[in-house]
Enzyme design. Sequence first.
Site, PDB file in Angstrom:
ATOM      1  N   CYS A  76      24.310  -1.939   9.902  1.00  0.00           N
ATOM      2  CA  CYS A  76      23.902  -0.690   9.276  1.00  0.00           C
ATOM      3  C   CYS A  76      24.640   0.494   9.896  1.00  0.00           C
ATOM      4  O   CYS A  76      25.348   0.344  10.888  1.00  0.00           O
ATOM      5  CB  CYS A  76      22.400  -0.485   9.479  1.00  0.00           C
ATOM      6  SG  CYS A  76      21.385  -1.814   8.804  1.00  0.00           S
TER       7      CYS A  76
ATOM      8  N   LEU B  69      22.493  -2.686   5.707  1.00  0.00           N
ATOM      9  CA  LEU B  69      22.918  -4.052   5.451  1.00  0.00           C
ATOM     10  C   LEU B  69      21.673  -4.903   5.664  1.00  0.00           C
ATOM     11  O   LEU B  69      21.166  -5.001   6.786  1.00  0.00           O
ATOM     12  CB  LEU B  69      24.035  -4.476   6.403  1.00  0.00           C
ATOM     13  CG  LEU B  69      24.483  -5.932   6.296  1.00  0.00           C
ATOM     14  CD1 LEU B  69      25.092  -6.190   4.917  1.00  0.00           C
ATOM     15  CD2 LEU B  69      25.479  -6.266   7.390  1.00  0.00           C
TER      16      LEU B  69
ATOM     17  N   ILE C  36      19.404  -7.866   6.394  1.00  0.00           N
ATOM     18  CA  ILE C  36      19.447  -9.176   7.043  1.00  0.00           C
ATOM     19  C   ILE C  36      18.026  -9.694   7.235  1.00  0.00           C
ATOM     20  O   ILE C  36      17.687 -10.783   6.822  1.00  0.00           O
ATOM     21  CB  ILE C  36      20.203  -9.115   8.384  1.00  0.00           C
ATOM     22  CG1 ILE C  36      21.658  -8.708   8.132  1.00  0.00           C
ATOM     23  CG2 ILE C  36      20.137 -10.461   9.116  1.00  0.00           C
ATOM     24  CD1 ILE C  36      22.469  -8.464   9.378  1.00  0.00           C
ATOM     25  N   ILE C  37      17.175  -8.885   7.872  1.00  0.00           N
ATOM     26  CA  ILE C  37      15.770  -9.238   8.094  1.00  0.00           C
ATOM     27  C   ILE C  37      14.929  -8.238   7.315  1.00  0.00           C
ATOM     28  O   ILE C  37      15.246  -7.057   7.266  1.00  0.00           O
ATOM     29  CB  ILE C  37      15.422  -9.192   9.595  1.00  0.00           C
ATOM     30  CG1 ILE C  37      16.236 -10.252  10.352  1.00  0.00           C
ATOM     31  CG2 ILE C  37      13.929  -9.416   9.816  1.00  0.00           C
ATOM     32  CD1 ILE C  37      16.063 -10.210  11.846  1.00  0.00           C
TER      33      ILE C  37
ATOM     34  N   ASN D 243      20.336   0.667  13.822  1.00  0.00           N
ATOM     35  CA  ASN D 243      21.471  -0.206  13.536  1.00  0.00           C
ATOM     36  C   ASN D 243      21.344  -1.371  14.506  1.00  0.00           C
ATOM     37  O   ASN D 243      21.285  -1.150  15.717  1.00  0.00           O
ATOM     38  CB  ASN D 243      22.795   0.526  13.760  1.00  0.00           C
ATOM     39  CG  ASN D 243      23.973  -0.404  13.636  1.00  0.00           C
ATOM     40  OD1 ASN D 243      23.957  -1.343  12.867  1.00  0.00           O
ATOM     41  ND2 ASN D 243      25.003  -0.147  14.423  1.00  0.00           N
ATOM     42  N   GLY D 244      21.262  -2.579  13.992  1.00  0.00           N
ATOM     43  CA  GLY D 244      21.209  -3.734  14.882  1.00  0.00           C
ATOM     44  C   GLY D 244      20.053  -4.656  14.582  1.00  0.00           C
ATOM     45  O   GLY D 244      19.483  -4.657  13.489  1.00  0.00           O
ATOM     46  N   GLU D 245      19.707  -5.443  15.594  1.00  0.00           N
ATOM     47  CA  GLU D 245      18.667  -6.456  15.444  1.00  0.00           C
ATOM     48  C   GLU D 245      17.883  -6.576  16.737  1.00  0.00           C
ATOM     49  O   GLU D 245      18.456  -6.590  17.826  1.00  0.00           O
ATOM     50  CB  GLU D 245      19.314  -7.808  15.108  1.00  0.00           C
ATOM     51  CG  GLU D 245      18.339  -8.909  14.848  1.00  0.00           C
ATOM     52  CD  GLU D 245      19.017 -10.222  14.472  1.00  0.00           C
ATOM     53  OE1 GLU D 245      18.314 -11.250  14.451  1.00  0.00           O
ATOM     54  OE2 GLU D 245      20.235 -10.231  14.205  1.00  0.00           O
TER      55      GLU D 245
ATOM     56  N   ASP E 243      12.378  -6.236  11.595  1.00  0.00           N
ATOM     57  CA  ASP E 243      12.328  -6.511  13.024  1.00  0.00           C
ATOM     58  C   ASP E 243      12.260  -5.214  13.827  1.00  0.00           C
ATOM     59  O   ASP E 243      11.780  -5.185  14.949  1.00  0.00           O
ATOM     60  CB  ASP E 243      13.551  -7.330  13.456  1.00  0.00           C
ATOM     61  CG  ASP E 243      14.871  -6.683  13.089  1.00  0.00           C
ATOM     62  OD1 ASP E 243      15.002  -6.179  11.950  1.00  0.00           O
ATOM     63  OD2 ASP E 243      15.791  -6.682  13.924  1.00  0.00           O
TER      64      ASP E 243
END
Length: 165
Positions: A2, A51, A53-54, A75-77, A100
């Site tokens: 993201c 973006l 993803i989860i 931005n990230g996970e 998440d």
Amino acid sequence: MCGISAVYKYTEITKEDLKRVGRMGDKMRYRGPDGEGYWHDEHCALGHVRLSIIGLESGAQPLFNKDKSLVLIVNGEIYNYRELRQELAAKGYECTTASDCEVILYLYELYGLECVHHLRGMFAFCLYDTKKQQLIVARDRIGEERVYYAEVPCGVVVSSELKAI
């Protein structure tokens, strides 16, 4: 990944600042082709290109806590979000999305700035506390997810990418 962008002003956010956050998102569109979200008040403007993803259907950002006093873009996970959700549920916090990243909001409510010590993953985030009118910018310990900032007259600009600033 993201893209996140923020403008924080000690004075007040202008229409030009809102346009700036939109242009910053446009420069990072390739990072987040699945959606975008924007939020602002009198001192802070946040933008997010996503973006997925989860939390594909309910993880759109910005994310808010229950009373909407906290606003979050990430931005990230967060790798340990499942464990954190369980810990938060045991303390009476209820996550309402499949994201998440939502755990960051409630960790901040519990631990303040120390919330970052509970996170495992690759991330950069902007969390705006509307009650304190304070923008918190953080990233993972290693810096896998970068975040850039620049001082501007009466404030600061933040982004996932230098070129967006």
